[in-house]
Write a protein that holds these residues in place. Structure first.
Motif, PDB file in Angstrom:
ATOM      1  N   PHE A  48      54.836  37.470  36.067  1.00 54.97           N
ATOM      2  CA  PHE A  48      53.493  37.481  35.380  1.00 54.97           C
ATOM      3  C   PHE A  48      52.781  36.014  35.650  1.00 54.97           C
ATOM      4  O   PHE A  48      53.477  35.178  35.181  1.00 54.97           O
ATOM      5  N   TRP A 119      48.497  38.986  35.685  1.00 55.95           N
ATOM      6  CA  TRP A 119      48.526  39.434  37.007  1.00 55.95           C
ATOM      7  C   TRP A 119      50.162  39.795  37.407  1.00 55.95           C
ATOM      8  O   TRP A 119      50.862  38.952  36.627  1.00 55.95           O
ATOM      9  N   LYS A 120      50.624  40.832  37.826  1.00 57.30           N
ATOM     10  CA  LYS A 120      51.863  41.434  37.937  1.00 57.30           C
ATOM     11  C   LYS A 120      52.312  41.326  39.287  1.00 57.30           C
ATOM     12  O   LYS A 120      51.633  41.569  40.179  1.00 57.30           O
ATOM     13  N   TYR A 121      53.407  40.698  39.512  1.00 57.30           N
ATOM     14  CA  TYR A 121      54.210  40.841  40.974  1.00 57.30           C
ATOM     15  C   TYR A 121      55.550  41.618  40.808  1.00 57.30           C
ATOM     16  O   TYR A 121      56.163  41.293  40.002  1.00 57.30           O
ATOM     17  N   TYR A 130      52.214  40.724  44.910  1.00 58.04           N
ATOM     18  CA  TYR A 130      51.293  41.066  43.929  1.00 58.04           C
ATOM     19  C   TYR A 130      51.257  42.668  43.897  1.00 58.04           C
ATOM     20  O   TYR A 130      51.190  43.294  45.086  1.00 58.04           O
ATOM     21  N   LYS A 132      49.036  45.068  43.678  1.00 56.39           N
ATOM     22  CA  LYS A 132      47.667  45.317  43.918  1.00 56.39           C
ATOM     23  C   LYS A 132      47.481  46.526  43.492  1.00 56.39           C
ATOM     24  O   LYS A 132      46.600  47.013  42.864  1.00 56.39           O
ATOM     25  N   ARG A 134      48.887  48.832  41.625  1.00 57.22           N
ATOM     26  CA  ARG A 134      48.962  49.146  40.486  1.00 57.22           C
ATOM     27  C   ARG A 134      47.967  48.653  39.406  1.00 57.22           C
ATOM     28  O   ARG A 134      47.844  48.724  38.106  1.00 57.22           O
ATOM     29  N   SER A 135      47.269  47.606  39.923  1.00 58.12           N
ATOM     30  CA  SER A 135      46.280  46.800  39.201  1.00 58.12           C
ATOM     31  C   SER A 135      44.839  47.395  39.046  1.00 58.12           C
ATOM     32  O   SER A 135      44.543  48.235  39.922  1.00 58.12           O
TER      33      SER A 135
ATOM     34  N   GLY B   8      45.396  34.105  39.214  1.00 55.15           N
ATOM     35  CA  GLY B   8      46.444  34.971  39.665  1.00 55.15           C
ATOM     36  C   GLY B   8      46.660  34.633  41.147  1.00 55.15           C
ATOM     37  O   GLY B   8      46.792  33.729  41.618  1.00 55.15           O
ATOM     38  N   PRO B   9      46.861  36.031  41.747  1.00 55.46           N
ATOM     39  CA  PRO B   9      47.352  36.158  43.055  1.00 55.46           C
ATOM     40  C   PRO B   9      46.347  35.635  44.186  1.00 55.46           C
ATOM     41  O   PRO B   9      46.755  35.539  45.475  1.00 55.46           O
ATOM     42  N   PRO B  68      41.048  38.649  39.744  1.00 56.11           N
ATOM     43  CA  PRO B  68      41.506  39.856  40.513  1.00 56.11           C
ATOM     44  C   PRO B  68      41.876  40.882  39.436  1.00 56.11           C
ATOM     45  O   PRO B  68      42.176  40.614  38.496  1.00 56.11           O
ATOM     46  N   PRO B  69      42.123  42.107  40.230  1.00 55.27           N
ATOM     47  CA  PRO B  69      42.541  43.264  39.240  1.00 55.27           C
ATOM     48  C   PRO B  69      43.854  42.893  38.617  1.00 55.27           C
ATOM     49  O   PRO B  69      44.724  42.167  39.150  1.00 55.27           O
ATOM     50  N   VAL B  70      44.030  43.529  37.344  1.00 52.81           N
ATOM     51  CA  VAL B  70      44.718  42.941  36.512  1.00 52.81           C
ATOM     52  C   VAL B  70      46.260  44.234  36.150  1.00 52.81           C
ATOM     53  O   VAL B  70      45.657  45.307  36.563  1.00 52.81           O
ATOM     54  N   CYS B  71      47.023  43.807  35.798  1.00 51.28           N
ATOM     55  CA  CYS B  71      47.984  44.843  35.284  1.00 51.28           C
ATOM     56  C   CYS B  71      49.254  44.228  34.453  1.00 51.28           C
ATOM     57  O   CYS B  71      50.302  43.681  34.572  1.00 51.28           O
ATOM     58  N   GLY B  72      48.871  43.964  33.232  1.00 51.17           N
ATOM     59  CA  GLY B  72      50.019  43.532  32.198  1.00 51.17           C
ATOM     60  C   GLY B  72      50.909  44.494  31.607  1.00 51.17           C
ATOM     61  O   GLY B  72      50.608  45.807  32.188  1.00 51.17           O
TER      62      GLY B  72
END
Lengths: 146, 73, 146, 73
Positions: A48, A119-121, A130, A132, A134-135, B8-9, B68-72
């Motif tokens: 993250f 941001w999740k990886y 990344y 992407k 699921r974001s 982020g990415p 950018p688009p998020v995903c916590g």
């Protein structure tokens, strides 16, 4: 209260500490939501990035909303790598009565997913990929596109 | 010069640009091939507040962030 | 799994044990609901009677419902006296994804309140006073009244 | 004789009654002044399953429970 940890969350330590902190505050319901990294799609874990200034402002706005209902929010999140079967995210609602608490934990977690600047990886063979698909784009996304 | 951060990415180093508003930033970015894939999905914050309009004045001391688009979680 | 304890629940022990039991089962969300006895209306605590055969049947029916969604339920409840600021009730949902989990914890806790055969008493000056005003008639109540 | 249990706050010892169905139980209970306040708010279980109708046969080995309003948690 919002706390960020490097790597996986120590679930027992966090939940126990929160419970000890709040048990004499006369809340009737304590509802934690604990997110655990699932072993799926061949990943070794998640990783993250967090943009803290906006995360903190977002959390403070929610805390004010909760206070207006006599409730309180707690949240912990991981930065960096979090292996499968460990926790990256805990949030909790404290409320006088159950109905407000059950509604708030739902609404808070859903808005967290849509709005928290995290941001999740996927961790795959030592690489950060990344997540992407699921974001979710934040509100107002695309402002600078032509 | 306003400072632009890519969060982020996006994986791009911050840049400093001489702009008076976000419309000018959009014009500068339109020429950046590597940013193209991100601009359509990124939100924009001015000094850590999300903005919804290009008609926003930018001062030299300002910080602009692309999210950018998020995903916590 | 349903467990009944004499007196207050040891929240840390229960939550930690549950978490250790389930963390490798690949659930993505662990959502406990912890009920804490509030100091209000001059009570010293609460006290509970439980009719176990019907409670167990009710819980097993819910467990089957949860399993159909890939989820699982856990519950602990106190029998007898539970002082203020201690816990009398913990339930938890485990689910692969958050949405099912958040829906189930809400629906399960609400139905628990309406259907679980448990009787609550206020502890006032050493006496057990039936909490009649806060209690809900079970489905079909009044069958034998004239 | 079927066994009748009075659960929770009713605070009455179990009794054994000679009945063929719940209608007969209702008639017996109608004469019990102390039960009056409970009958209107109690649910009834036959062998640990809630029942909704008085047309339910009762065998001598059966257990009938009266369940007052509940409040767990």
């Amino acid at each position: 209260m919002l706390e960020l940890h490097d790597g996986p969350l120590h679930v027992e330590e966090i939940i126990n500490r929160w419970y000890i902190d709040i048990r004499y505050k006369n809340f009737g319901a304590f509802i934690p939501f604990i997110g655990i990294v699932r072993d799926e799609k061949g990943i070794d874990g998640l990783s993250f990035d967090i943009y803290e200034p906006i995360l903190e402002a977002w959390f403070e706005a929610w805390q004010k909303k909760a206070e207006q209902e006599g409730a309180m929010l707690l949240m912990a999140h991981s930065k960096g790598d979090v292996p499968n079967h460990t926790s990256s995210y805990i949030s909790a609602v404290l409320s006088p009565q159950r109905k407000v608490g059950l509604r708030l934990i739902n609404d808070f977690v859903e808005d967290f997913k849509a709005s928290a600047p995290i941001w999740k990886y996927d961790l795959i063979d030592g690489e950060r990929v990344y997540a992407k698909n699921r974001s979710m784009p934040l509100s107002g996304a695309g402002l600078l596109s032509t | 010069m306003a400072r632009i951060e890519f969060l982020g990415p996006i994986g791009k180093e911050p840049v400093e640009v001489d702009i008076k508003n976000l419309k000018e930033l959009k014009e500068i970015f339109a020429q950046d091939e590597k940013l193209k894939e991100w601009l359509g999905i990124c939100a924009v914050a001015l000094n850590d507040t999300l903005v919804k309009s290009l008609d926003v004045a930018v001062k030299p001391s300002d910080k602009i962030s692309l999210l950018p688009p998020v995903c916590g979680g």
